[in-house]
Design a protein around this motif. Sequence first.
Motif, PDB file in Angstrom:
ATOM      1  N   UNK A   1       0.852  -1.203   0.000  1.00  0.00           N
ATOM      2  CA  UNK A   1       0.000   0.000   0.000  1.00  0.00           C
ATOM      3  C   UNK A   1       0.886   1.252   0.000  1.00  0.00           C
ATOM      4  N   UNK A   2       1.975   1.212   0.766  1.00  0.00           N
ATOM      5  CA  UNK A   2       2.881   2.362   0.826  1.00  0.00           C
ATOM      6  C   UNK A   2       3.513   2.628  -0.536  1.00  0.00           C
ATOM      7  N   UNK A   3       3.945   1.560  -1.213  1.00  0.00           N
ATOM      8  CA  UNK A   3       4.566   1.708  -2.535  1.00  0.00           C
ATOM      9  C   UNK A   3       3.542   2.203  -3.552  1.00  0.00           C
ATOM     10  N   UNK A   4       2.331   1.636  -3.493  1.00  0.00           N
ATOM     11  CA  UNK A   4       1.270   2.040  -4.427  1.00  0.00           C
ATOM     12  C   UNK A   4       0.926   3.515  -4.260  1.00  0.00           C
ATOM     13  N   UNK A   5       0.813   3.968  -3.009  1.00  0.00           N
ATOM     14  CA  UNK A   5       0.513   5.382  -2.748  1.00  0.00           C
ATOM     15  C   UNK A   5       1.627   6.276  -3.296  1.00  0.00           C
ATOM     16  N   UNK A   6       2.859   5.842  -3.119  1.00  0.00           N
ATOM     17  CA  UNK A   6       4.006   6.611  -3.621  1.00  0.00           C
ATOM     18  C   UNK A   6       3.954   6.714  -5.143  1.00  0.00           C
ATOM     19  N   UNK A   7       3.689   5.578  -5.794  1.00  0.00           N
ATOM     20  CA  UNK A   7       3.627   5.569  -7.252  1.00  0.00           C
ATOM     21  C   UNK A   7       2.411   6.338  -7.762  1.00  0.00           C
ATOM     22  N   UNK A   8       1.356   6.388  -6.978  1.00  0.00           N
ATOM     23  CA  UNK A   8       0.180   7.174  -7.360  1.00  0.00           C
ATOM     24  C   UNK A   8       0.538   8.655  -7.407  1.00  0.00           C
TER      25      UNK A   8
ATOM     26  N   UNK B   1      -1.384   1.561  -9.133  1.00  0.00           N
ATOM     27  CA  UNK B   1      -1.251   3.021  -9.138  1.00  0.00           C
ATOM     28  C   UNK B   1      -1.696   3.633 -10.463  1.00  0.00           C
ATOM     29  N   UNK B   2      -2.010   2.783 -11.430  1.00  0.00           N
ATOM     30  CA  UNK B   2      -2.502   3.283 -12.701  1.00  0.00           C
ATOM     31  C   UNK B   2      -1.426   3.686 -13.688  1.00  0.00           C
ATOM     32  N   UNK B   3      -0.206   3.195 -13.482  1.00  0.00           N
ATOM     33  CA  UNK B   3       0.882   3.539 -14.394  1.00  0.00           C
ATOM     34  C   UNK B   3       0.892   2.660 -15.639  1.00  0.00           C
ATOM     35  N   UNK B   4       0.355   1.436 -15.527  1.00  0.00           N
ATOM     36  CA  UNK B   4       0.328   0.496 -16.653  1.00  0.00           C
ATOM     37  C   UNK B   4      -1.045  -0.165 -16.728  1.00  0.00           C
ATOM     38  N   UNK B   5      -1.368  -0.676 -17.911  1.00  0.00           N
ATOM     39  CA  UNK B   5      -2.696  -1.257 -18.125  1.00  0.00           C
ATOM     40  C   UNK B   5      -2.848  -2.627 -17.479  1.00  0.00           C
ATOM     41  N   UNK B   6      -1.779  -3.428 -17.513  1.00  0.00           N
ATOM     42  CA  UNK B   6      -1.794  -4.748 -16.883  1.00  0.00           C
ATOM     43  C   UNK B   6      -0.528  -4.904 -16.062  1.00  0.00           C
ATOM     44  N   UNK B   7      -0.533  -5.853 -15.137  1.00  0.00           N
ATOM     45  CA  UNK B   7       0.604  -6.005 -14.237  1.00  0.00           C
ATOM     46  C   UNK B   7       1.904  -6.318 -14.977  1.00  0.00           C
ATOM     47  N   UNK B   8       1.795  -7.067 -16.074  1.00  0.00           N
ATOM     48  CA  UNK B   8       3.003  -7.469 -16.799  1.00  0.00           C
ATOM     49  C   UNK B   8       3.091  -6.793 -18.167  1.00  0.00           C
TER      50      UNK B   8
ATOM     51  N   UNK C   1       3.464   9.777  -8.094  1.00  0.00           N
ATOM     52  CA  UNK C   1       4.239   9.907  -9.326  1.00  0.00           C
ATOM     53  C   UNK C   1       3.298  10.029 -10.518  1.00  0.00           C
ATOM     54  N   UNK C   2       2.184   9.297 -10.492  1.00  0.00           N
ATOM     55  CA  UNK C   2       1.230   9.353 -11.594  1.00  0.00           C
ATOM     56  C   UNK C   2       0.614  10.747 -11.712  1.00  0.00           C
ATOM     57  N   UNK C   3       0.471  11.440 -10.579  1.00  0.00           N
ATOM     58  CA  UNK C   3      -0.034  12.820 -10.624  1.00  0.00           C
ATOM     59  C   UNK C   3       0.949  13.693 -11.387  1.00  0.00           C
ATOM     60  N   UNK C   4       2.237  13.476 -11.132  1.00  0.00           N
ATOM     61  CA  UNK C   4       3.269  14.198 -11.885  1.00  0.00           C
ATOM     62  C   UNK C   4       3.201  13.805 -13.359  1.00  0.00           C
ATOM     63  N   UNK C   5       2.960  12.508 -13.602  1.00  0.00           N
ATOM     64  CA  UNK C   5       2.899  12.019 -14.979  1.00  0.00           C
ATOM     65  C   UNK C   5       1.785  12.674 -15.780  1.00  0.00           C
ATOM     66  N   UNK C   6       0.734  13.116 -15.104  1.00  0.00           N
ATOM     67  CA  UNK C   6      -0.372  13.776 -15.820  1.00  0.00           C
ATOM     68  C   UNK C   6       0.131  15.010 -16.551  1.00  0.00           C
ATOM     69  N   UNK C   7       1.075  15.717 -15.941  1.00  0.00           N
ATOM     70  CA  UNK C   7       1.665  16.875 -16.597  1.00  0.00           C
ATOM     71  C   UNK C   7       2.509  16.426 -17.790  1.00  0.00           C
ATOM     72  N   UNK C   8       3.239  15.325 -17.596  1.00  0.00           N
ATOM     73  CA  UNK C   8       4.048  14.781 -18.689  1.00  0.00           C
ATOM     74  C   UNK C   8       3.144  14.335 -19.837  1.00  0.00           C
TER      75      UNK C   8
END
Length: 209
Positions: free
Chosen positions: A17-24, A75-82, A26-33
């Motif tokens: 959960x801690x890692x997922x929240x952290x990557x989430x 965290x929504x960074x990729x469509x599938x786990x792999x 990052x995804x907010x930053x990615x929205x700008x990218x």
Amino acid sequence: MPEKEKPALPKGLEYKRAITDYLTEIDIINKLIKKTAATHWPNVNFMKQVLLIMTVLAEFSEQANASIRECAYKAGLILTQYADTLQLTMNMSSYSLFYAAIIYCMRTLKEHIITEDSIGDSAVNLLYENYYSQLQYMVQEFCRHVKLPFTGIRKDFKTYELDIKEVCPVLKQYVTRTSKVKLEKDDWIINLEYEDVKNIFDLVFSWQV
């Protein structure tokens, strides 16, 4: 890292959960990218056509890497786990520079119990196996005070004082002969000067070339 040496998480929070929240975050930053990319390539499908590269520690197991992928997916960074749009690459730079520092010291000290040929059985590997937390702390201190601030410009450099007793006291048991006598005389403090650090960086570059 052994279970007994892992830092405790707040009650009710587990590591994924801690890692997922952290990557989430990052995804907010990615929205700008993503928004910026869309202005240059209006038809790009970010989730399918953009490759994300994430560095992980070199000693991570396949299970640990799988956990990172799972968290990236949640965290929504990729469509599938792999998904092949996420590539995990090992971050070796810190350890490469740290090992270079050790080899440089071995070349400098003429009478040391450890030789360059026996690096596989060196104190570093013994520390890794038996005192991982101390080794990790020493690497982090080395990076924070030596690697990251180093610009290669002499006037920017400040001598770094490495206190073995404070940073990695267990290392003392692996030092013998002339090296031990000298370090005891210096109160187990090693001063890294500009030329020392430059030679360490040069050694890493020579490996990569």
